[in-house]
Design an enzyme around this catalytic site. Sequence first.
Site, PDB file in Angstrom:
ATOM      1  N   ASP A 154       0.832  -1.208   0.000  1.00  0.00           N
ATOM      2  CA  ASP A 154       0.000   0.000   0.000  1.00  0.00           C
ATOM      3  C   ASP A 154       0.871   1.263   0.000  1.00  0.00           C
ATOM      4  OD1 ASP A 154      -2.575   1.076  -0.035  1.00  0.00           O
ATOM      5  OD2 ASP A 154      -3.252  -0.255   1.567  1.00  0.00           O
ATOM      6  N   GLU A 199      -0.505   1.780  -5.256  1.00  0.00           N
ATOM      7  CA  GLU A 199      -0.327   3.231  -5.064  1.00  0.00           C
ATOM      8  C   GLU A 199      -1.486   4.001  -5.700  1.00  0.00           C
ATOM      9  OE1 GLU A 199      -0.128   4.393  -8.329  1.00  0.00           O
ATOM     10  OE2 GLU A 199       1.693   5.582  -8.092  1.00  0.00           O
ATOM     11  N   TRP A 200      -2.574   3.287  -6.009  1.00  0.00           N
ATOM     12  CA  TRP A 200      -3.867   3.857  -6.419  1.00  0.00           C
ATOM     13  C   TRP A 200      -3.811   4.645  -7.723  1.00  0.00           C
ATOM     14  CZ3 TRP A 200      -2.419   6.646  -1.571  1.00  0.00           C
ATOM     15  CH2 TRP A 200      -2.425   5.781  -0.468  1.00  0.00           C
ATOM     16  N   GLY A 201      -2.777   4.401  -8.523  1.00  0.00           N
ATOM     17  CA  GLY A 201      -2.708   5.091  -9.810  1.00  0.00           C
ATOM     18  C   GLY A 201      -2.218   6.513  -9.737  1.00  0.00           C
ATOM     19  N   ASP A 221      -9.934   3.380  -4.414  1.00  0.00           N
ATOM     20  CA  ASP A 221     -10.713   2.193  -4.025  1.00  0.00           C
ATOM     21  C   ASP A 221     -12.101   2.137  -4.670  1.00  0.00           C
ATOM     22  OD1 ASP A 221      -8.521   1.867  -2.403  1.00  0.00           O
ATOM     23  OD2 ASP A 221      -9.638   1.809  -0.530  1.00  0.00           O
TER      24      ASP A 221
END
Length: 393
Positions: A154, A199-201, A221
């Site tokens: 994460d 890293e959520w883009g 998310d």
Amino acid sequence: MIPLRNIVNILFLVQIVVGLNNDLERTPAMGWNPYNAFLCSTTEEQYLTAASNLIDTGLKSLGYEYFNFDCGWQGTNRTASGTITWNETRIPSGIPALGQHVHGLGFKFGVYSDAGYYSCDFVNGQAHWIGSLGYELSDAKTFTSWGADYLKYDNCYSVIVFSFPSSNNADSSKSKPHYTAMRDALAGTGRPVAFSMCEWGVQDPARWAPAVGNSWRIANDIGPPPSWDNVFRIINQVVPITGFAGPGAWNDLDLLEVGNEGLSVAEQASHFAFWAAAKSPLLVSTDLTSPAESTLTILKNTRIIALNQDPLGTSITFKRRYTNDYDVWAGPLADGSTVAVLLNWQNSSRSLTFDLSDVGFESAEAIDLWTGDNLGLIKAKQVVQLTLYSLPF
Ligand SMILES: *[C@@H]1O[C@H](CO)[C@@H](O)[C@H](O)[C@H]1NC(C)=O
Ligand SMILES: *[C@@H]1O[C@H](CO)[C@@H](O)[C@H](O)[C@H]1NC(C)=O
Ligand SMILES: *[C@@H]1O[C@H](CO)[C@@H](O)[C@H](O)[C@H]1NC(C)=O
């Protein structure tokens, strides 16, 4: 936006190969992760139950083989010698024993950590659980000594101790070296560990992550709570980057929401089919103690699973959007056929006309992948009327 997507199988082929050279995830990972069902409130008992549920429901034997952790297992402090460790209240038998148990059941074992100072959740407004920043070598050794086959990594508290990085923040560019450090640390252990970057883009990972991880989250998310709007957002976000996916390196559209409240059954099915065709990892993330029949019907569709695990490993790409109406996506499969995906953006069940020229065909032998029905020879000029329907649950 309800029922109706339909998947039609036609003919043709192309080849792409990319990826981190650890020889893992030649097809997208399939498995389980607790987050969408339990957030960071996980306990050993939940993990043990989930592992047996995966076996009893038959999901494991269909390929859902990675049994993964998410946040909440860690302690708040390292040991005196600096080793990462677990919360003994939550995981009384300890992570090594749990890893052994999971391996004994035939799963691969996935652990979770964070590229920052702390892992994501906080308690009483304070960052809390430890992250791996600065401890990459030590933590990679510890994880592999526990038998880890997979690491979800994460990105919370990755730049400053006090906050999550913002996607609009130039600081987000600092996340890349954190991921390469852990990639190298894992490689140094000598144990093959699939590396799932989360890293959520924020730093456009599709453009650099194929050399770093086996998959990278492309977006924020999906939930909880999930919503059709979130599914729409993530589908839009994958449009420009489908070409970066390939064997060993996948766009991760996020954990599945199949079985969770917030999406209708038809929306769950559409979400699952799209994730499968875009070659996202398929990580079940629902409580499987008493799943709805529809949940298992969706997750156990062997034709859709085979689409995801197709050895060619090429994502569908965006072909055409009819505004507020429907999308056409398509991509090649290993047997020389083409999969076409029609996504209905209207909130009703209906028939629609599929113009084969949208996917470059004049005619094709078609199969409906949801049902397995052979649709026979269809021709472009004589446009086909596909009935898009609610799934027969
Ligand atoms: C361990 O988990 C328990 C139960 O959730 C919690 O009360 C406690 O604060 C945690 N301890 C540490 C050291 O994180
Ligand atoms: C545990 O870590 C916190 C900060 O994360 C620190 O304030 C505390 O002193 C540590 N406790 C022990 C026993 O080392
Ligand atoms: C879709 O239709 C259902 C009922 O047919 C309704 O409950 C729901 O609010 C609609 N959703 C949207 C996003 O309009």
